[in-house]
Design an enzyme around this catalytic site. Structure first.
Site, short mmCIF file in Angstrom:
data_model
loop_
_atom_site.label_atom_id
_atom_site.label_comp_id
_atom_site.label_asym_id
_atom_site.label_seq_id
_atom_site.Cartn_x
_atom_site.Cartn_y
_atom_site.Cartn_z
N PHE A 18 28.33 2.97 -154.77
CA PHE A 18 26.91 2.75 -155.03
C PHE A 18 26.13 3.39 -153.90
O PHE A 18 26.12 2.90 -152.77
CB PHE A 18 26.54 1.27 -155.13
CG PHE A 18 25.08 1.10 -155.48
CD1 PHE A 18 24.66 1.18 -156.79
CD2 PHE A 18 24.13 0.91 -154.49
CE1 PHE A 18 23.31 1.06 -157.12
CE2 PHE A 18 22.78 0.79 -154.80
CZ PHE A 18 22.37 0.86 -156.13
N ASP A 59 28.10 6.46 -145.66
CA ASP A 59 26.92 5.74 -146.16
C ASP A 59 26.97 4.32 -145.58
O ASP A 59 27.66 3.45 -146.09
CB ASP A 59 26.94 5.71 -147.68
CG ASP A 59 25.74 4.97 -148.27
OD1 ASP A 59 25.07 4.23 -147.53
OD2 ASP A 59 25.50 5.12 -149.48
N LYS A 67 17.81 0.34 -145.20
CA LYS A 67 17.71 -1.10 -145.33
C LYS A 67 17.30 -1.78 -144.03
O LYS A 67 16.13 -1.89 -143.72
CB LYS A 67 19.00 -1.68 -145.91
CG LYS A 67 19.23 -1.23 -147.35
CD LYS A 67 20.27 -2.04 -148.05
CE LYS A 67 20.56 -1.52 -149.46
NZ LYS A 67 19.42 -1.63 -150.38
#
Length: 403
Positions: free
Chosen positions: A144, A229, A258
């Site tokens: 994801f 990531d 984030k």
């Protein structure tokens, strides 16, 4: 039902006026502090999601809020047509935290991933010598990385991918954790391997020991960039600054987001050395809001919080308490748990209930979490959580499983 409750009406309004691209729990939050949320009817909830790790430092951390307030009174946006006085400090301090030469600021995690893809391709053509239009990137099943059209092109989640074609070519998908398959997929036109060190959306899936060092080694041997990531797993979540740190692995490129925005503004970044990020020249990539003054002011304070090591230590130490609580429930409603720092994936016995049902029952008991993929739940409390609050959540989870 109490006619004075505001939640039902607020939920109805949200359903009426919003595209249904999410299926949120019927909770309407109006304020928050630390690890606690309060809804429009005054009910308090313990936050065990932390905005998918965007709120690593809790809600409204005083140091971050102060930085935002101070910057709001001075300057919020210039665009990258000019340089502002917060820009260099942010880029320098984040580069130093990452051990890299350069930083390229963006806004969202997906933008960081797209940036990484573009940089890797350009590096492949200009530095490695891959023939024009032939670059490929190796990725993992269960990934994801975001929801843009390019990113969903190499997703294996049909909910994320279906009906969004035609799909962007140039990606080879291999099983996550399978070093042999990854090695076999690399050819002379491979420019990068793009991986999550821990797959968050898949259910906090931790790869086998030795996998990440193996990826690092094969990337070095085959002249391929290793892109990590760390948008969810990085910045203290796993008990280290980066999830890669647990096995002493240093990727060629970090993708961050984030938590970098402190739960206040969206901030993302790519960090790499000059021989990689240096392939970009003016006009070849950019963002109007990327690296804006407000974002840089907040994100610099985030980097300074991490530079002390306090939050990494808290995550590691409290993560062991979380692990103990969850492992005590295996065989009592939980089938399996995976924990790294203050990040956990738990598989509920599907004969008992779905992950969604479990999250609804937890919410009724004042704990907010999020399901993923059937009977799996992710837990990611803010790093400011206390031992007592972890114990409270474990008690409520045990009661949900026993009900």
């Amino acid at each position: 039902m109490d006619d004075k409750l505001r939640t039902p009406g607020a939920v109805r309004d949200a359903e009426r006026w919003t595209a249904h691209n999410y299926h949120p729990l019927p909770v309407v939050i109006s304020s928050a502090e630390g690890a606690w949320l309060t809804d429009v009817d005054g009910r308090r909830y313990l936050d065990f999601l932390a905005g998918y790790s965007a709120l690593n430092f809790g809600h409204r951390h005083p140091q971050l809020i102060a930085a935002a307030h101070a910057q709001l009174d001075r300057l919020t946006l210039t665009s990258r047509a000019f340089i502002h006085d917060q820009f260099a400090d942010f880029c320098r301090e984040l580069a130093e935290l990452c051990g890299k030469d350069l930083v390229l600021p963006m806004n969202t995690g997906a933008e960081a991933v797209e940036t990484g893809i573009k940089v890797a391709r350009k590096w492949g053509y200009q530095v490695k010598g891959v023939p024009a239009g032939q670059a490929n990137i190796v990725v993992a099943e269960g990934n994801f990385h975001g929801r843009t059209t390019t990113i969903v092109s190499f997703s294996t989640d049909e909910d994320a991918r279906a009906d969004f074609g035609p799909y962007t070519p140039g990606f080879t998908v291999v099983p996550y954790g399978d070093l042999a398959a990854l090695t076999a997929a690399i050819d002379e036109n491979t420019v990068a391997v793009l991986l999550e060190p821990i797959q968050g959306e898949q259910g906090v899936v931790v790869p086998p020991e030795g996998y990440l060092p193996g990826v690092r080694q094969v990337c070095t041997e085959r002249d391929v960039l290793f892109i990590a990531d760390e948008i969810q797993s990085g910045l203290g979540r796993t008990g280290a600054t980066f999830a890669c740190d647990h096995e002493g692995v240093v990727p060629d490129m970090y993708l961050l987001g984030k938590a970098l925005g402190g739960g206040i503004v969206p901030v993302s970044a790519v960090a790499a050395n000059a021989d990689v990020l240096g392939v970009l020249k003016p006009g070849q990539h950019g963002s109007t809001f990327g690296g804006n003054p407000l974002a840089c002011a907040v994100a610099t304070e985030v980097v300074r919080l991490l530079a002390t090591g306090e939050f990494q230590r808290r995550s590691a130490e409290l993560g062991e308490r979380l692990r103990a609580g969850l492992e005590g429930l295996v065989g009592k409603g939980l089938v399996e748990v995976r924990v790294r720092g203050l990040w956990a994936g738990l598989d509920i016995d599907p004969a008992l209930m779905s992950g969604r049902e479990a999250c609804e029952r937890l919410a009724a008991r004042g704990v907010l979490a999020k399901d993923t993929h059937g009977s799996t739940i992710r837990l990611a409390p803010p790093l400011v959580i206390t031992e007592e609050e972890i114990d409270l959540a474990m008690t409520q989870l045990a009661e949900v499983l026993a009900a």
